[in-house]
Scaffold this motif. Structure first.
Motif, PDB file in Angstrom:
ATOM      1  N   UNK A   1       0.716  -1.145   0.036  1.00  0.00           N
ATOM      2  CA  UNK A   1       0.013  -0.153   0.686  1.00  0.00           C
ATOM      3  C   UNK A   1       1.087   1.476   0.161  1.00  0.00           C
ATOM      4  N   UNK A   2       0.505   1.959  -0.227  1.00  0.00           N
ATOM      5  CA  UNK A   2       0.999   3.662  -0.306  1.00  0.00           C
ATOM      6  C   UNK A   2       1.493   3.620   1.036  1.00  0.00           C
ATOM      7  N   UNK A   3       1.437   4.021   1.742  1.00  0.00           N
ATOM      8  CA  UNK A   3       1.163   4.198   3.594  1.00  0.00           C
ATOM      9  C   UNK A   3       2.788   2.908   3.434  1.00  0.00           C
ATOM     10  N   UNK A   4       2.157   1.757   3.386  1.00  0.00           N
ATOM     11  CA  UNK A   4       3.258   0.732   3.411  1.00  0.00           C
ATOM     12  C   UNK A   4       5.067   1.273   3.106  1.00  0.00           C
ATOM     13  N   UNK A   5       4.473   1.244   2.065  1.00  0.00           N
ATOM     14  CA  UNK A   5       5.381   1.437   0.428  1.00  0.00           C
ATOM     15  C   UNK A   5       6.521   3.067   1.440  1.00  0.00           C
ATOM     16  N   UNK A   6       5.635   4.136   2.409  1.00  0.00           N
ATOM     17  CA  UNK A   6       6.392   5.118   2.858  1.00  0.00           C
ATOM     18  C   UNK A   6       6.442   4.770   4.170  1.00  0.00           C
ATOM     19  N   UNK A   7       6.900   4.073   4.382  1.00  0.00           N
ATOM     20  CA  UNK A   7       6.743   3.383   6.094  1.00  0.00           C
ATOM     21  C   UNK A   7       8.714   2.076   6.099  1.00  0.00           C
ATOM     22  N   UNK A   8       7.880   1.632   4.303  1.00  0.00           N
ATOM     23  CA  UNK A   8       9.850   1.112   4.451  1.00  0.00           C
ATOM     24  C   UNK A   8      10.730   1.698   3.577  1.00  0.00           C
ATOM     25  N   UNK A   9       9.870   2.521   2.823  1.00  0.00           N
ATOM     26  CA  UNK A   9      11.286   3.887   2.565  1.00  0.00           C
ATOM     27  C   UNK A   9      12.326   5.057   3.578  1.00  0.00           C
ATOM     28  N   UNK A  10      11.224   5.335   4.506  1.00  0.00           N
ATOM     29  CA  UNK A  10      11.622   5.579   5.300  1.00  0.00           C
ATOM     30  C   UNK A  10      11.133   7.778   4.769  1.00  0.00           C
ATOM     31  N   UNK A  11       9.747   7.439   4.241  1.00  0.00           N
ATOM     32  CA  UNK A  11      10.221   8.732   4.028  1.00  0.00           C
ATOM     33  C   UNK A  11       8.298   9.313   4.110  1.00  0.00           C
ATOM     34  N   UNK A  12       8.399  10.007   4.570  1.00  0.00           N
ATOM     35  CA  UNK A  12       6.911  11.487   5.008  1.00  0.00           C
ATOM     36  C   UNK A  12       6.889  11.100   3.806  1.00  0.00           C
ATOM     37  N   UNK A  13       4.537  10.688   4.514  1.00  0.00           N
ATOM     38  CA  UNK A  13       3.360  10.204   4.036  1.00  0.00           C
ATOM     39  C   UNK A  13       2.621  11.122   3.021  1.00  0.00           C
ATOM     40  N   UNK A  14       3.178  12.763   2.847  1.00  0.00           N
ATOM     41  CA  UNK A  14       3.178  13.903   2.007  1.00  0.00           C
ATOM     42  C   UNK A  14       3.916  13.907   0.852  1.00  0.00           C
TER      43      UNK A  14
END
Length: 129
Positions: A29-42
């Motif tokens: 998911x978009x949220x899981x991907x953001x967490x995986x690569x350590x990027x802010x959701x925005x």
């Protein structure tokens, strides 16, 4: 040298990390991907907008949760990722040209350990490598 190799990708190094993560497994998911690569959701949302505009990724409804969006690498995205990887390999070869093969391998091992330590420090206890 590495930055030059990924400069044509939207987001440069960040775009490269996203494509690598997407090519490695099941569509997150978009949220899981953001967490995986350590990027802010925005930041992730804007980066994915740019990657999608270049047709390197697609966002589709998650079949398990229709409120969430899965992020999928496209064939064009895989092609661009391959080009970037070749560019990075060339840059790495130039950078390590004066090292013995065994020294270059040792350096790679040590840098991998350092990267894992840094990643673990950024993750929660349940997510560590």
């Amino acid at each position: 040298m590495a930055t030059e190799s990924v400069a044509e990708l939207p987001g440069g190094p960040r775009g490269y990390l996203v494509l690598v993560a997407l090519a490695a497994g099941e569509p997150p998911t978009q949220l899981a991907l953001a967490q995986q690569v350590s990027l802010d959701r925005t930041v992730m949302t804007y980066l994915l907008d740019d990657l999608e505009a270049r047709e390197l990724i697609e966002r589709r409804p998650d079949p398990r949760d229709r409120r969430a969006r899965q992020v999928v690498i496209t064939d064009k995205g895989r092609d661009e990722l391959g080009r970037a990887r070749r560019g990075l390999a060339t840059a790495e070869g130039r950078l390590l040209a004066h090292l013995e093969e065994s020294d270059a391998a040792s350096l790679g091992t040590l840098l991998t350990r350092v990267a894992r330590t840094a990643q673990n420090a950024a993750l929660g206890p349940d997510e560590r490598c």
